[in-house]
Design a protein around this motif. Structure first.
Motif, PDB file in Angstrom:
ATOM      1  N   PHE A  62       0.806  -1.219   0.000  1.00 19.21           N
ATOM      2  CA  PHE A  62       0.000   0.000   0.000  1.00 19.21           C
ATOM      3  C   PHE A  62       0.841   1.271   0.000  1.00 19.21           C
ATOM      4  O   PHE A  62       0.386   2.317  -0.455  1.00 19.21           O
ATOM      5  N   ARG A  63       2.083   1.198   0.438  1.00 17.02           N
ATOM      6  CA  ARG A  63       3.001   2.331   0.278  1.00 17.02           C
ATOM      7  C   ARG A  63       3.237   2.560  -1.218  1.00 17.02           C
ATOM      8  O   ARG A  63       3.237   3.694  -1.698  1.00 17.02           O
ATOM      9  N   LEU A  64       3.392   1.465  -1.971  1.00 19.29           N
ATOM     10  CA  LEU A  64       3.557   1.577  -3.418  1.00 19.29           C
ATOM     11  C   LEU A  64       2.296   2.142  -4.063  1.00 19.29           C
ATOM     12  O   LEU A  64       2.377   3.038  -4.917  1.00 19.29           O
ATOM     13  N   VAL A  65       1.127   1.664  -3.674  1.00 21.32           N
ATOM     14  CA  VAL A  65      -0.132   2.197  -4.214  1.00 21.32           C
ATOM     15  C   VAL A  65      -0.216   3.699  -3.950  1.00 21.32           C
ATOM     16  O   VAL A  65      -0.567   4.485  -4.838  1.00 21.32           O
ATOM     17  N   ARG A  66       0.117   4.115  -2.731  1.00 26.07           N
ATOM     18  CA  ARG A  66       0.085   5.547  -2.385  1.00 26.07           C
ATOM     19  C   ARG A  66       1.056   6.339  -3.254  1.00 26.07           C
ATOM     20  O   ARG A  66       0.710   7.408  -3.770  1.00 26.07           O
ATOM     21  N   ARG A  67       2.270   5.832  -3.440  1.00 30.17           N
ATOM     22  CA  ARG A  67       3.255   6.530  -4.278  1.00 30.17           C
ATOM     23  C   ARG A  67       2.770   6.662  -5.711  1.00 30.17           C
ATOM     24  O   ARG A  67       2.956   7.701  -6.348  1.00 30.17           O
ATOM     25  N   ILE A  68       2.121   5.617  -6.224  1.00 27.76           N
ATOM     26  CA  ILE A  68       1.591   5.671  -7.591  1.00 27.76           C
ATOM     27  C   ILE A  68       0.480   6.712  -7.667  1.00 27.76           C
ATOM     28  O   ILE A  68       0.411   7.496  -8.617  1.00 27.76           O
ATOM     29  N   ALA A  69      -0.408   6.751  -6.667  1.00 28.76           N
ATOM     30  CA  ALA A  69      -1.497   7.739  -6.666  1.00 28.76           C
ATOM     31  C   ALA A  69      -0.942   9.160  -6.694  1.00 28.76           C
ATOM     32  O   ALA A  69      -1.429  10.018  -7.445  1.00 28.76           O
ATOM     33  N   ARG A 131       5.756   9.644 -17.904  1.00 29.78           N
ATOM     34  CA  ARG A 131       5.414  10.813 -17.098  1.00 29.78           C
ATOM     35  C   ARG A 131       5.108  10.428 -15.651  1.00 29.78           C
ATOM     36  O   ARG A 131       5.533  11.104 -14.715  1.00 29.78           O
ATOM     37  N   ILE A 132       4.373   9.333 -15.474  1.00 30.93           N
ATOM     38  CA  ILE A 132       4.052   8.882 -14.124  1.00 30.93           C
ATOM     39  C   ILE A 132       5.298   8.365 -13.425  1.00 30.93           C
ATOM     40  O   ILE A 132       5.580   8.703 -12.269  1.00 30.93           O
ATOM     41  N   SER A 133       6.091   7.585 -14.142  1.00 30.33           N
ATOM     42  CA  SER A 133       7.320   7.038 -13.580  1.00 30.33           C
ATOM     43  C   SER A 133       8.278   8.153 -13.136  1.00 30.33           C
ATOM     44  O   SER A 133       8.877   8.079 -12.055  1.00 30.33           O
ATOM     45  N   ALA A 134       8.397   9.196 -13.939  1.00 31.86           N
ATOM     46  CA  ALA A 134       9.278  10.308 -13.606  1.00 31.86           C
ATOM     47  C   ALA A 134       8.812  11.059 -12.369  1.00 31.86           C
ATOM     48  O   ALA A 134       9.621  11.687 -11.672  1.00 31.86           O
ATOM     49  N   ALA A 135       7.519  10.987 -12.063  1.00 35.40           N
ATOM     50  CA  ALA A 135       6.978  11.703 -10.904  1.00 35.40           C
ATOM     51  C   ALA A 135       7.008  10.888  -9.613  1.00 35.40           C
ATOM     52  O   ALA A 135       6.630  11.392  -8.563  1.00 35.40           O
ATOM     53  N   LEU A 136       7.467   9.630  -9.681  1.00 35.11           N
ATOM     54  CA  LEU A 136       7.518   8.809  -8.472  1.00 35.11           C
ATOM     55  C   LEU A 136       8.463   9.412  -7.441  1.00 35.11           C
ATOM     56  O   LEU A 136       9.591   9.772  -7.758  1.00 35.11           O
ATOM     57  N   ALA A 137       7.977   9.506  -6.220  1.00 31.70           N
ATOM     58  CA  ALA A 137       8.810  10.076  -5.138  1.00 31.70           C
ATOM     59  C   ALA A 137       9.464   8.967  -4.347  1.00 31.70           C
ATOM     60  O   ALA A 137       9.002   7.894  -4.243  1.00 31.70           O
TER      61      ALA A 137
END
Length: 137
Positions: A62-69, A131-137
């Motif tokens: 769920f940490r991964l799900v949150r990061r993706i969101a 674009r989404i991948s580049a925005a991953l924190a």
């Protein structure tokens, strides 16, 4: 698991527009997105429902799900996201997966009616994934 398309994506045997591939799971674009940039997050192991997800893996998944969101919203400039999971009923692929759908005010999504769209081509899909991948924190 043999024959599971999501297991094939995790194993690298089935092509996908991958956003991230990490120990806690794999995130990739849905091939029939509600809106462009719709991401599916799956655990690496074959599990069918959330009840099958071992308690010790919940925080990482769920940490991964949150990061993706967060990445979908910031990477695509959407107003927010819709995060959802089906268990058995309406679960088109019997492998646990979480939908992260970009939302904008007035986008037309109502209740649980999920209209589907398509990417113009692979280049457009690849651009959304990048674009989404580049925005991953």
């Amino acid at each position: 698991m043999s024959g599971c398309v999501f297991c094939g994506i995790v194993a690298g045997e089935v092509p996908a527009f991958t956003v991230t591939d990490e120990p806690d799971g794999v995130a990739f674009l849905d091939t029939r997105p509600v809106f462009k940039g719709h991401v599916l997050v799956v655990p690496r192991t074959h599990l069918v429902t959330i009840a099958d997800l071992p308690a010790e893996t919940l925080p990482g998944y769920f940490r991964l799900v949150r990061r993706i969101a967060v990445a979908v919203q910031s990477g695509l400039g959407s107003g927010g996201t819709f995060v959802a999971m089906n268990n058995t009923v309406s679960q088109s692929v019997p492998h646990l997966h979480t939908h992260v759908v970009p939302r904008t005010k007035g986008d037309g999504l109502r209740g649980f009616f999920w209209p589907r769209t398509r990417y113009a081509d692979d280049d457009e899909a690849k651009g959304f994934a990048e674009r989404i991948s580049a925005a991953l924190a």
